[in-house]
Design a protein around this motif. Structure first.
Motif, PDB file in Angstrom:
ATOM      1  N   ARG A 332       0.803  -1.222   0.000  1.00  0.00           N
ATOM      2  CA  ARG A 332       0.000   0.000   0.000  1.00  0.00           C
ATOM      3  C   ARG A 332       0.836   1.272   0.000  1.00  0.00           C
ATOM      4  O   ARG A 332       0.709   2.127  -0.889  1.00  0.00           O
ATOM      5  CB  ARG A 332      -0.953   0.003   1.198  1.00  0.00           C
ATOM      6  CG  ARG A 332      -1.808   1.259   1.250  1.00  0.00           C
ATOM      7  CD  ARG A 332      -2.372   1.472   2.642  1.00  0.00           C
ATOM      8  NE  ARG A 332      -3.491   0.592   2.906  1.00  0.00           N
ATOM      9  CZ  ARG A 332      -4.112   0.548   4.088  1.00  0.00           C
ATOM     10  NH1 ARG A 332      -3.677   1.289   5.097  1.00  0.00           N
ATOM     11  NH2 ARG A 332      -5.138  -0.248   4.275  1.00  0.00           N
ATOM     12  N   TRP A 333       1.712   1.426   0.990  1.00  0.00           N
ATOM     13  CA  TRP A 333       2.427   2.685   1.137  1.00  0.00           C
ATOM     14  C   TRP A 333       3.555   2.845   0.131  1.00  0.00           C
ATOM     15  O   TRP A 333       3.924   3.960  -0.230  1.00  0.00           O
ATOM     16  CB  TRP A 333       2.935   2.844   2.573  1.00  0.00           C
ATOM     17  CG  TRP A 333       1.792   3.025   3.524  1.00  0.00           C
ATOM     18  CD1 TRP A 333       1.313   2.127   4.433  1.00  0.00           C
ATOM     19  CD2 TRP A 333       0.945   4.180   3.621  1.00  0.00           C
ATOM     20  NE1 TRP A 333       0.221   2.641   5.096  1.00  0.00           N
ATOM     21  CE2 TRP A 333      -0.026   3.896   4.622  1.00  0.00           C
ATOM     22  CE3 TRP A 333       0.907   5.412   2.968  1.00  0.00           C
ATOM     23  CZ2 TRP A 333      -1.011   4.806   4.978  1.00  0.00           C
ATOM     24  CZ3 TRP A 333      -0.079   6.324   3.318  1.00  0.00           C
ATOM     25  CH2 TRP A 333      -1.020   6.024   4.303  1.00  0.00           C
ATOM     26  N   PHE A 336       1.623   4.112  -2.901  1.00  0.00           N
ATOM     27  CA  PHE A 336       1.180   5.489  -2.670  1.00  0.00           C
ATOM     28  C   PHE A 336       2.343   6.466  -2.814  1.00  0.00           C
ATOM     29  O   PHE A 336       2.243   7.480  -3.527  1.00  0.00           O
ATOM     30  CB  PHE A 336       0.558   5.616  -1.278  1.00  0.00           C
ATOM     31  CG  PHE A 336       0.242   7.038  -0.886  1.00  0.00           C
ATOM     32  CD1 PHE A 336      -0.899   7.666  -1.373  1.00  0.00           C
ATOM     33  CD2 PHE A 336       1.088   7.745  -0.049  1.00  0.00           C
ATOM     34  CE1 PHE A 336      -1.184   8.981  -1.032  1.00  0.00           C
ATOM     35  CE2 PHE A 336       0.810   9.064   0.301  1.00  0.00           C
ATOM     36  CZ  PHE A 336      -0.335   9.680  -0.194  1.00  0.00           C
ATOM     37  N   VAL A 451      -4.247   3.984  -1.584  1.00  0.00           N
ATOM     38  CA  VAL A 451      -4.150   4.161  -0.137  1.00  0.00           C
ATOM     39  C   VAL A 451      -5.509   3.964   0.534  1.00  0.00           C
ATOM     40  O   VAL A 451      -5.591   3.584   1.709  1.00  0.00           O
ATOM     41  CB  VAL A 451      -3.549   5.549   0.206  1.00  0.00           C
ATOM     42  CG1 VAL A 451      -4.597   6.661   0.124  1.00  0.00           C
ATOM     43  CG2 VAL A 451      -2.904   5.531   1.587  1.00  0.00           C
TER      44      VAL A 451
END
Length: 476
Positions: A332-333, A336, A451
């Motif tokens: 996810r990060w 992002f 995100v």
């Protein structure tokens, strides 16, 4: 199959080597073609709208046939389908190199697209089963690094070949690499298939999907000559209606083109949403930069290739580490952050340049932001899409994801060509700035979507959590 622990066998690394040759080849081809655009236009007297189909036709065919190719590879065997796909790509490259005119070249790109759809559908599936589940982001990251390296080699080698030989040579260089893959593949790629696959293809669904994407792309490209009139709106509405019909057909057909059950995996759904926005900006960004450097700044083609090189070289260095981080902490990060770096890089492009050529003190330093972002994302999207998918369904899962992303590639190119055309009959700085702003917005939307929707943690953590819940369930 690889063992259940985290030891990676030697055969897995050799399979990865063979498959990454094709990744490298595909990206070299795309990035070289972007640099060759002005030379092709000068040779054939093509319009920008016609030239957009040189990229668009390839992406359209790849996007249209990926799902069918994925189902065939799962049913007939990944290696059995993959190697003929490489041969078709080589044959299409020969046709491109011999093209006497624009539309011959577009047709030859269609042949290349057929081969590209097969190799892309089976590419990860032909080597991923060799790797343990907890380590699959690592080989995908390495494949991404090979792709990023191809993005370095393509413009540099392509610009030199164009300068010293002609634009046709950027297609000839595909042929020896394809022959090398065909020679090594039978030795190092093991056969695998989905035991539950039937091999039946919903060809009506293939037609729906192909015509849907083609209608929307054609409408966007034709805005340059038609303007936003009823024909453009009608084609877009028709394309969207066919897309809806394809999704509806996939809910009731016994052998659907789109396996909607894959969208039960939250990671797969999120990667498709984010990857679509990402795809709108990705290929379009390289094309717009090529037009800036060559048409607006009038740089020699050799200098264009050198200016292109630092960003993808940095991406190649970052990509393997991004795969390892994704294995450990989740996608996810990483996605992002990478998408936001791309957004900042392209947003800065939209206002930092003037009519005066300034490649080394402005373009190259700002492009490094996007280079880090691409390194963090370009292969991480692929590993994110299959992170929770069972190995038997890698072929169709990868094909579904890449169908949307390649459709987005073609749409993105069509949109930026139309945006550039709104500023005048020739390529202007204003049109380039509008195109860069659109690309930056696409990357922001990609970052926001991932995100908000991608599950937390790594694939290993999620699998452990599912196993723990299963263990706590009462028997029976």
């Amino acid at each position: 199959m690889a063992p259940d622990d985290e030891t990676i066998p030697r055969r897995a690394w050799m399979a990865l080597f063979v498959s990454t040759l094709v990744v490298f080849l595909a990206v070299v081809n795309i990035s070289s073609v972007n640099v060759a655009f002005p030379s092709i236009r000068e040779d054939f007297g093509s319009t920008d709208a016609e030239l957009s189909w040189i990229v668009g036709a390839y992406n359209l065919v790849v996007g249209s046939l990926l799902l069918a190719a994925g189902r065939l590879s799962d049913s007939l065997g990944r290696r059995r389908v993959y190697l003929p796909g490489v041969a078709i790509f080589a044959f299409g490259s020969v046709l491109c190199a011999l093209a006497p005119g624009t539309w011959w070249l577009v047709g030859a790109r269609v042949v290349q697209g057929v081969g590209g759809s097969i190799t892309m559908a089976a590419g990860f599936a032909v080597m991923l089963p060799e790797f343990p589940p907890a380590r699959r982001s690592t080989p995908i990251g390495i494949a991404g690094a090979a792709g990023a390296l191809g993005a370095v080699v393509g413009p540099v080698v392509g610009s030199l070949l164009i300068d010293f030989v002609s634009w046709r040579s950027v297609f000839w260089i595909n042929v020896p690499l394809c022959l090398l893959v065909i020679a090594l593949g039978p030795r190092y790629l093991s056969e695998s298939k989905d035991p539950d696959a039937t091999g039946h293809i919903d060809w009506t669904g293939v037609a729906f999907g192909t015509v849907a994407v083609a209608s929307i792309m054609f409408a966007i490209v034709q805005t340059e000559t038609w303007g936003p009139d009823a024909r453009v709106v009608g084609l877009i509405v028709f394309g969207l209606a066919l897309a809806v019909a394809l999704i509806r057909r996939s809910t009731v057909h016994p052998e659907p083109l789109i396996d909607l059950s894959l969208f039960r995996f939250r990671s797969f759904t999120s990667a498709n949403i984010g990857g679509f926005f990402y795809g709108l900006g990705f290929t379009a960004g390289a094309l717009v930069s090529s037009l800036l450097l060559q048409d607006v700044w009038d740089l020699p083609v050799r200098e264009v290739g050198l200016a292109f090189a630092p960003s993808p070289l940095l991406a190649a260095a970052v990509s393997p580490y991004a795969g390892r981080w994704a294995d450990r902490i989740g996608h996810r990060w990483i996605l992002f952050t990478g998408c936001m770096l791309c957004a900042v890089g392209y947003a800065s492009f939209s206002f930092a340049f003037t009519e005066t050529a300034d490649p080394w003190s402005r373009y190259v330093p700002l492009s490094l932001l996007a280079g880090v972002g691409v390194g963090m994302t370009v292969s991480t999207w692929s590993s994110a899409g299959v992170s929770d998918v069972p190995p038997a369904r890698f072929g169709i899962a990868g094909a579904t994801f890449n169908t949307l992303r390649n459709g987005a590639y073609g749409l993105g190119v069509a949109i930026v060509v139309a945006l550039i055309a709104t500023s005048g009959d020739s390529t202007t700085l204003l049109g380039i700035e509008r195109a860069y702003a659109f690309i930056a917005v696409c990357y922001v939307l990609s970052a926001i979507s991932v995100v908000l929707t991608f599950p937390a943690g790594s694939a290993r953590d999620r699998a452990a959590a599912v196993a723990a819940r299963h263990d706590r369930m009462p028997p029976g």
